[in-house]
Design a protein around this motif. Sequence first.
Motif, PDB file in Angstrom:
ATOM      1  N   SER A 109      36.567  24.304  32.154  1.00  0.00           N
ATOM      2  CA  SER A 109      35.333  23.700  32.683  1.00  0.00           C
ATOM      3  C   SER A 109      35.125  22.311  32.094  1.00  0.00           C
ATOM      4  O   SER A 109      34.831  21.351  32.815  1.00  0.00           O
ATOM      5  CB  SER A 109      34.130  24.595  32.362  1.00  0.00           C
ATOM      6  OG  SER A 109      34.269  25.872  32.943  1.00  0.00           O
ATOM      7  N   LEU A 110      35.288  22.185  30.781  1.00  0.00           N
ATOM      8  CA  LEU A 110      35.089  20.896  30.122  1.00  0.00           C
ATOM      9  C   LEU A 110      36.148  19.876  30.533  1.00  0.00           C
ATOM     10  O   LEU A 110      35.925  18.670  30.439  1.00  0.00           O
ATOM     11  CB  LEU A 110      35.106  21.079  28.602  1.00  0.00           C
ATOM     12  CG  LEU A 110      33.954  21.911  28.012  1.00  0.00           C
ATOM     13  CD1 LEU A 110      34.149  22.094  26.516  1.00  0.00           C
ATOM     14  CD2 LEU A 110      32.606  21.264  28.298  1.00  0.00           C
ATOM     15  N   ALA A 111      37.333  20.369  30.965  1.00  0.00           N
ATOM     16  CA  ALA A 111      38.398  19.470  31.408  1.00  0.00           C
ATOM     17  C   ALA A 111      38.305  19.181  32.908  1.00  0.00           C
ATOM     18  O   ALA A 111      39.158  18.492  33.466  1.00  0.00           O
ATOM     19  CB  ALA A 111      39.760  20.082  31.093  1.00  0.00           C
ATOM     20  N   ASP A 152      26.633  18.715  40.289  1.00  0.00           N
ATOM     21  CA  ASP A 152      25.254  18.234  40.113  1.00  0.00           C
ATOM     22  C   ASP A 152      24.361  19.352  39.590  1.00  0.00           C
ATOM     23  O   ASP A 152      23.478  19.128  38.751  1.00  0.00           O
ATOM     24  CB  ASP A 152      24.704  17.693  41.436  1.00  0.00           C
ATOM     25  CG  ASP A 152      25.346  16.366  41.828  1.00  0.00           C
ATOM     26  OD1 ASP A 152      25.849  15.673  40.910  1.00  0.00           O
ATOM     27  OD2 ASP A 152      25.372  16.048  43.020  1.00  0.00           O
ATOM     28  N   ALA A 153      24.613  20.574  40.067  1.00  0.00           N
ATOM     29  CA  ALA A 153      23.836  21.714  39.579  1.00  0.00           C
ATOM     30  C   ALA A 153      24.160  21.997  38.110  1.00  0.00           C
ATOM     31  O   ALA A 153      23.273  22.352  37.327  1.00  0.00           O
ATOM     32  CB  ALA A 153      24.128  22.945  40.442  1.00  0.00           C
ATOM     33  N   VAL A 154      25.424  21.821  37.746  1.00  0.00           N
ATOM     34  CA  VAL A 154      25.824  22.017  36.355  1.00  0.00           C
ATOM     35  C   VAL A 154      25.126  20.986  35.466  1.00  0.00           C
ATOM     36  O   VAL A 154      24.608  21.307  34.391  1.00  0.00           O
ATOM     37  CB  VAL A 154      27.352  21.923  36.198  1.00  0.00           C
ATOM     38  CG1 VAL A 154      27.751  22.068  34.736  1.00  0.00           C
ATOM     39  CG2 VAL A 154      28.046  22.980  37.045  1.00  0.00           C
ATOM     40  N   LEU A 155      25.099  19.727  35.940  1.00  0.00           N
ATOM     41  CA  LEU A 155      24.438  18.669  35.175  1.00  0.00           C
ATOM     42  C   LEU A 155      22.948  18.979  35.006  1.00  0.00           C
ATOM     43  O   LEU A 155      22.379  18.783  33.923  1.00  0.00           O
ATOM     44  CB  LEU A 155      24.636  17.321  35.868  1.00  0.00           C
ATOM     45  CG  LEU A 155      24.021  16.104  35.165  1.00  0.00           C
ATOM     46  CD1 LEU A 155      24.582  15.943  33.756  1.00  0.00           C
ATOM     47  CD2 LEU A 155      24.271  14.844  35.989  1.00  0.00           C
ATOM     48  N   GLY A 181      19.208  17.321  29.169  1.00  0.00           N
ATOM     49  CA  GLY A 181      18.374  17.431  27.976  1.00  0.00           C
ATOM     50  C   GLY A 181      19.042  18.146  26.822  1.00  0.00           C
ATOM     51  O   GLY A 181      18.449  18.296  25.759  1.00  0.00           O
ATOM     52  N   THR A 182      20.296  18.583  27.019  1.00  0.00           N
ATOM     53  CA  THR A 182      21.027  19.249  25.943  1.00  0.00           C
ATOM     54  C   THR A 182      22.120  18.313  25.425  1.00  0.00           C
ATOM     55  O   THR A 182      22.352  17.230  25.970  1.00  0.00           O
ATOM     56  CB  THR A 182      21.684  20.552  26.436  1.00  0.00           C
ATOM     57  OG1 THR A 182      22.788  20.228  27.297  1.00  0.00           O
ATOM     58  CG2 THR A 182      20.686  21.415  27.197  1.00  0.00           C
ATOM     59  N   GLU A 183      22.815  18.772  24.385  1.00  0.00           N
ATOM     60  CA  GLU A 183      23.880  17.954  23.793  1.00  0.00           C
ATOM     61  C   GLU A 183      25.053  17.768  24.753  1.00  0.00           C
ATOM     62  O   GLU A 183      25.861  16.864  24.572  1.00  0.00           O
ATOM     63  CB  GLU A 183      24.368  18.610  22.496  1.00  0.00           C
ATOM     64  CG  GLU A 183      23.325  18.635  21.395  1.00  0.00           C
ATOM     65  CD  GLU A 183      23.759  19.473  20.209  1.00  0.00           C
ATOM     66  OE1 GLU A 183      24.107  20.653  20.429  1.00  0.00           O
ATOM     67  OE2 GLU A 183      23.759  18.957  19.085  1.00  0.00           O
ATOM     68  N   TYR A 240      28.224  14.346  27.734  1.00  0.00           N
ATOM     69  CA  TYR A 240      29.632  14.676  27.991  1.00  0.00           C
ATOM     70  C   TYR A 240      29.861  14.897  29.489  1.00  0.00           C
ATOM     71  O   TYR A 240      30.814  14.367  30.068  1.00  0.00           O
ATOM     72  CB  TYR A 240      30.031  15.917  27.207  1.00  0.00           C
ATOM     73  CG  TYR A 240      31.468  16.320  27.426  1.00  0.00           C
ATOM     74  CD1 TYR A 240      32.475  15.855  26.592  1.00  0.00           C
ATOM     75  CD2 TYR A 240      31.830  17.149  28.488  1.00  0.00           C
ATOM     76  CE1 TYR A 240      33.807  16.201  26.799  1.00  0.00           C
ATOM     77  CE2 TYR A 240      33.154  17.505  28.706  1.00  0.00           C
ATOM     78  CZ  TYR A 240      34.132  17.024  27.861  1.00  0.00           C
ATOM     79  OH  TYR A 240      35.442  17.363  28.088  1.00  0.00           O
ATOM     80  N   ILE A 241      28.992  15.686  30.132  1.00  0.00           N
ATOM     81  CA  ILE A 241      29.168  16.001  31.558  1.00  0.00           C
ATOM     82  C   ILE A 241      29.016  14.740  32.405  1.00  0.00           C
ATOM     83  O   ILE A 241      29.751  14.535  33.385  1.00  0.00           O
ATOM     84  CB  ILE A 241      28.177  17.094  31.992  1.00  0.00           C
ATOM     85  CG1 ILE A 241      28.507  18.409  31.273  1.00  0.00           C
ATOM     86  CG2 ILE A 241      28.210  17.296  33.505  1.00  0.00           C
ATOM     87  CD1 ILE A 241      27.492  19.514  31.506  1.00  0.00           C
ATOM     88  N   GLU A 242      28.081  13.870  32.041  1.00  0.00           N
ATOM     89  CA  GLU A 242      27.918  12.614  32.792  1.00  0.00           C
ATOM     90  C   GLU A 242      29.185  11.769  32.728  1.00  0.00           C
ATOM     91  O   GLU A 242      29.633  11.218  33.747  1.00  0.00           O
ATOM     92  CB  GLU A 242      26.708  11.841  32.258  1.00  0.00           C
ATOM     93  CG  GLU A 242      25.370  12.454  32.643  1.00  0.00           C
ATOM     94  CD  GLU A 242      24.195  11.743  32.001  1.00  0.00           C
ATOM     95  OE1 GLU A 242      23.067  11.912  32.491  1.00  0.00           O
ATOM     96  OE2 GLU A 242      24.407  11.011  31.000  1.00  0.00           O
ATOM     97  N   ARG A 243      29.780  11.661  31.556  1.00  0.00           N
ATOM     98  CA  ARG A 243      31.032  10.908  31.412  1.00  0.00           C
ATOM     99  C   ARG A 243      32.155  11.569  32.196  1.00  0.00           C
ATOM    100  O   ARG A 243      32.994  10.897  32.807  1.00  0.00           O
ATOM    101  CB  ARG A 243      31.418  10.797  29.939  1.00  0.00           C
ATOM    102  CG  ARG A 243      30.527   9.906  29.111  1.00  0.00           C
ATOM    103  CD  ARG A 243      31.067   9.783  27.695  1.00  0.00           C
ATOM    104  NE  ARG A 243      32.381   9.135  27.674  1.00  0.00           N
ATOM    105  CZ  ARG A 243      33.230   9.187  26.655  1.00  0.00           C
ATOM    106  NH1 ARG A 243      32.902   9.879  25.572  1.00  0.00           N
ATOM    107  NH2 ARG A 243      34.391   8.584  26.715  1.00  0.00           N
TER     108      ARG A 243
END
Length: 606
Positions: free
Chosen positions: A128-130, A147-150, A155-157, A161-164
Amino acid sequence: MADDSIAVVDLDRCSPDRCNYECSNFCPPNRTGKECITLRGEDTEEGDPNQIRISEEICLGETCGICVEKCPFDAIEIINLPSELTEEPVHRYGENAFALYGLPVPEPGKVTGILGPNGIGKSTAVRSLAREITPNLGDYSQEPDWDAVLDRYRGTELQNYIERLLDGEMTVAKKPQYVDQIPKQFDGNTRDLLERTDERGKLDYLVDELSIRPVMDQDIDSISGGELQRVALAATLARDADFYFLDEITPYLDIGQRVKAARLIQELAEDEEADRSMLVVEHDLAILDLLADTLHVAYGEPGAFGVVTDPKSVRNGINEYLKGYLSNENMRIRPNAITFEEHAPRETTKGDVLVDYPDLAHSYGEGEFSLEVEGGSIHKSEVLGIVGPNGIGKSTLAQLFTGDLEPDEGDLDFRLDISYKPQYIEIDQPMRVDTFLSSITDDFGSSYWNTEVAQPLQLKRIMEQQLTDLSGGERQRVAIAACLSKDADLYLLDEPSAHLDVEQRVQATTAIRRYAENHDATVMVIDHDIYMIDLLADRLMVFDGEPAQHGHASMPQEMRAGMNDFLADLDITFRRDERTGRPRINKPGSQLDRQQKKQGEYYYAP
């Protein structure tokens, strides 16, 4: 079903052509006319239309469990989820399939560790992170949407990362878990493979630090498991990426190589110009403790659901994992704590001598590797640990004992029956696991064999699988079971910890130790996992010398003297954790490291 329960159907085990649908016939809701357990039907996206599905809305949950008991193939699990899980899963693979809750948080400039059993969703989290899969947030009926994941993680840490990741600013480098599969995926020599990865201009440095220059011009399929592991590390760390994922860095590496690999990973993370994130899955707790800056604990039911906790301090995370209770989550993940002796040493075994062996020597030819072994005694009913660097002759000693090699000097007229588990497990027989094991022992399936061998090695769920379809960890457990199932005078296991998670290592250790005690059996174990040796061994045989050139094996000695000899040669010291007594590696050059070296206490510090 209650909101805190899930139903899991293992489609690899569900065999409708070999049963009478006992699960649905005995299901209480089905018997009242409700459609709780039904056939998947022609519209199924996976599996056989004649396999079952379970309605989690109708199912009565774990308090019923009749379908679990009635299924002849152990294909159904009804599991109560921890009440603390208030959110939907991050990802679920489908109806009655594995569900993952929570994701690790990679931090720029730091090494984040993940500790947990195999089959708990660590690889799903990393995929998922990759951005190899899009998390569906538990709704497998809809097309997943980033977009739903974002929105879920806003508001979290993880938001940054997800935006990048979505902006295409995140590049990923991954080291695979099973390095012995690399020769099946790459045809060529080591140099060809590594030069393709040199994106940072650091390949020469990595090759020298990981001591792989001697194999640079060898074919990939001709080098050892330890060399493959170091080649895979070099290939991953040579890349220029923002996110590095390293899945098990220690299998087949000795303790010195493990410490070196940890240092190289930390160096890359600490490069202030790059802001790299490192995520490491590792089962060697001593190395994970040394390597990671923060730690996520993963728990759950392997193959059914997994939970990734919020980040913890490394010390607290490992201690809570060993204790079996996660304090922030108020969650008990294991009924019993894993404990370590705080000081050394059980007394040297007082049993009768099983065998005296003389001084031995073996050489592979002029200018090739040579081994010298000091004569000694092996006692009945003891577990003898064998430690030393790779390429120093430990497996050569095993082959001398088993008779696969003849000594150049010394007479090994043992007349002993020896059961041997080799380091590298080649299983190519087209045979089921239960068929294979039943061919080895008359005790197969007995209550004793099930309790002492099958249960601690977690064999029940893989009994009907083909040997050729097993994962590395599953092969290891079958190989240990095969070794212990034979009637022998001496049991010799070469690196039984490879590819086993922490739970499996402890259970394998328990099985080996208990087998030795209950059968008055003598066991020799070659391994690099200090925790496993600490839990298992009565005495130590220590190897030193120059790897790949010449090796020397000491006579068996007590644990304190043996560990001090072994670690002094590697210039590594350990201390004991004040709470749990577990061994922890001291940082090289630290005050405690210097103090223990001055005292000559490299392991059992007072």
